[in-house]
Design a protein around this motif. Sequence first.
Motif, PDB file in Angstrom:
ATOM      1  N   LYS A   8      17.629  31.684 -13.450  1.00 39.75           N
ATOM      2  CA  LYS A   8      16.396  30.865 -12.922  1.00 39.75           C
ATOM      3  C   LYS A   8      16.966  30.131 -11.340  1.00 39.75           C
ATOM      4  O   LYS A   8      18.126  29.719 -11.233  1.00 39.75           O
ATOM      5  CB  LYS A   8      16.106  29.900 -13.962  1.00 39.75           C
ATOM      6  CG  LYS A   8      15.221  30.478 -15.189  1.00 39.75           C
ATOM      7  CD  LYS A   8      14.766  29.449 -15.854  1.00 39.75           C
ATOM      8  CE  LYS A   8      13.530  29.783 -16.802  1.00 39.75           C
ATOM      9  NZ  LYS A   8      12.824  28.855 -17.243  1.00 39.75           N
ATOM     10  N   LEU A 174       7.721  27.733  -8.742  1.00 38.47           N
ATOM     11  CA  LEU A 174       7.941  29.080  -8.946  1.00 38.47           C
ATOM     12  C   LEU A 174       9.360  29.454  -8.603  1.00 38.47           C
ATOM     13  O   LEU A 174      10.045  30.253  -9.233  1.00 38.47           O
ATOM     14  CB  LEU A 174       6.941  29.644  -7.734  1.00 38.47           C
ATOM     15  CG  LEU A 174       6.384  31.470  -8.047  1.00 38.47           C
ATOM     16  CD1 LEU A 174       5.160  31.549  -7.213  1.00 38.47           C
ATOM     17  CD2 LEU A 174       7.465  32.105  -7.579  1.00 38.47           C
ATOM     18  N   GLN A 177      11.477  28.390 -11.544  1.00 40.15           N
ATOM     19  CA  GLN A 177      11.396  28.891 -12.831  1.00 40.15           C
ATOM     20  C   GLN A 177      11.446  30.169 -12.788  1.00 40.15           C
ATOM     21  O   GLN A 177      11.928  30.895 -13.982  1.00 40.15           O
ATOM     22  CB  GLN A 177       9.909  28.674 -13.305  1.00 40.15           C
ATOM     23  CG  GLN A 177       9.543  27.115 -13.911  1.00 40.15           C
ATOM     24  CD  GLN A 177      10.491  26.622 -14.821  1.00 40.15           C
ATOM     25  OE1 GLN A 177      10.702  27.659 -15.811  1.00 40.15           O
ATOM     26  NE2 GLN A 177      10.783  25.313 -14.848  1.00 40.15           N
ATOM     27  N   MET A 178      11.476  31.110 -11.842  1.00 45.62           N
ATOM     28  CA  MET A 178      11.719  32.474 -11.685  1.00 45.62           C
ATOM     29  C   MET A 178      13.167  32.726 -11.737  1.00 45.62           C
ATOM     30  O   MET A 178      14.144  32.173 -11.508  1.00 45.62           O
ATOM     31  CB  MET A 178      11.000  33.166 -10.684  1.00 45.62           C
ATOM     32  CG  MET A 178      11.662  33.095  -9.158  1.00 45.62           C
ATOM     33  SD  MET A 178      10.919  33.741  -7.839  1.00 45.62           S
ATOM     34  CE  MET A 178      11.050  35.379  -8.370  1.00 45.62           C
ATOM     35  N   MET A 179      13.151  34.246 -12.114  1.00 43.51           N
ATOM     36  CA  MET A 179      14.741  34.642 -12.339  1.00 43.51           C
ATOM     37  C   MET A 179      14.962  35.635 -11.426  1.00 43.51           C
ATOM     38  O   MET A 179      13.937  36.717 -11.365  1.00 43.51           O
ATOM     39  CB  MET A 179      14.979  35.196 -13.689  1.00 43.51           C
ATOM     40  CG  MET A 179      15.201  33.813 -14.807  1.00 43.51           C
ATOM     41  SD  MET A 179      16.435  34.663 -16.004  1.00 43.51           S
ATOM     42  CE  MET A 179      14.991  35.384 -16.972  1.00 43.51           C
TER      43      MET A 179
END
Lengths: 355, 181
Positions: A8, A174, A177-179
């Motif tokens: 993340k 965004l 939290q995104m990976m």
Amino acid sequence: MKELRLMKGNEAIAEGAIRAGADAYFGYPITPQSEVMEYLMMEKPHERTGMVILQAESEVASINMLYGAAGTGKRVMTSSSSPGISLMQEGISYMAGAELPCVLVNVVRGGPGLGTIQPSQSDYFQTTKGGGHGDYRLLTLAPAYVQEMYDFAALGFELAFKYRTPVMIQADGLIGQMMEKVEIGDQAARFTEFDQSWATTGKKGRERNIITSLDLDPARQEQHNIHLQAKYADIVKAEVRFEEIQTEDAEYLFVAYGSSARISQKAMQLARAKGIKVGLFRPITLWPFPTEQIDAISKRVKGILTVEQSAGQMIEDVKLASQCRVQVEHFGRMGGMVPSPEEVLEALEQKLIGG
Amino acid sequence: MTEEIIIAGFGGQGVLSMGKILAYSGIMQDQEVSWFPAYGPEMRGGTANVTVILSDQKISSPVLRVYDTAIILNQQSMDKFEESVKPGGLLVYDGNGIKNHPARKDITICRVDAYAEAVKMGNTKIFNMIVLGGYLKMKPIVKLENVMAGLKKSLPERYHNLLPANKEAIMKGQEVITVVE
């Protein structure tokens, strides 16, 4: 072979800080960035490098712990999200005034007030136009990839110490939290060649160093301000960072940073598939803003659409940069809503091409 | 190759972890990957969804409005995402709890009754891996060996004894998925 991890954004910036040789992190949890401290607590960097991790009792405490630790010449970082960053503004102004290097991370969420926990970019004004009181500027890096979350930790410390100034890494929910795939670098040493001659490291025969933002003599305070402004002018000259994608033949231009730049890049691909020549300009430093570069491109495009998850904040800098030479319009969603690439393309068609 | 996927269902069904395993599998075969969850207060029992992209090229937007594949695990998600599948795309769903079955004629619709199979296998925790197996039968975008390598990387070592059960679940999914005519 380099080590690749799926991480993340929040985890990447935490690991980036450890690997950059940070000395301490002080913070207080808030969504959507709580994984920064959670990751640090899990990793126990005090066992890996000696880096200290401390959960403060509030954001106000965190920023003041940062002030104290930065005063001793250490590499220190904090992270929070919008409401928490608002609480830190007094301390940020003090650190700018006292010329203390540090890395601040804002994983922006929807506002105003407690707002939402979803992604937003509505803290642009706060970060680039002041936030705290007084004539200071915050060198601001805006990552758009999880890899940049990792890389900007080290870059942030480098710039903070080069100019003895706080550096803000302005992400959003965004990117936090995104990976994505992250290439992990080597561990940098904690104790390095950074100039610490100004820091409170124990007198030991030299003149004492005083770290303060207070000087009640207005003539001296004005001199201090002149010194700060000269430093900010140096930063404007040397530290503008940006990325241009397919701007060479562009008839229209998206200007967007962070996650909005990613979404706009997809919108650009959709537009080009329809025969509309669009380019993307991504400011990586929000301050200093890439004014000259946008000025130059504005001379050869028909119109500019700024895409921000806000009511339209960066658009003011884009209008100033392009000197209102061409039509500049804004498209954005607010309060934690994230636009889709299709919506961005529709906005381009309605506001600039059809209009 | 670029595959844009939405996985949607109830929190607790393993929606996010299925996406994570897919993303890890992509990394194992040198692809670019992105994983973006609709994060929020909806944990167990609420709705959860994640957008996963695997590509040979650098990925632009991690957020999408239309998808090559939708993997749908409850009715709310069916209502929300059936229309988001690109024409010619794929919709994979578990029939458990679905009242209004997908009706589009311009996409491929597949049913994998993963929950029923997981109950038969005596382990409802491998539900999501049965779904994943079914999906990979229809679109073998990642090799099974890379899925297993990805699983191994994303599971803490103390759970590595569960790897054979996961592999079995993937095989089961490949076996039971059917194309809905």
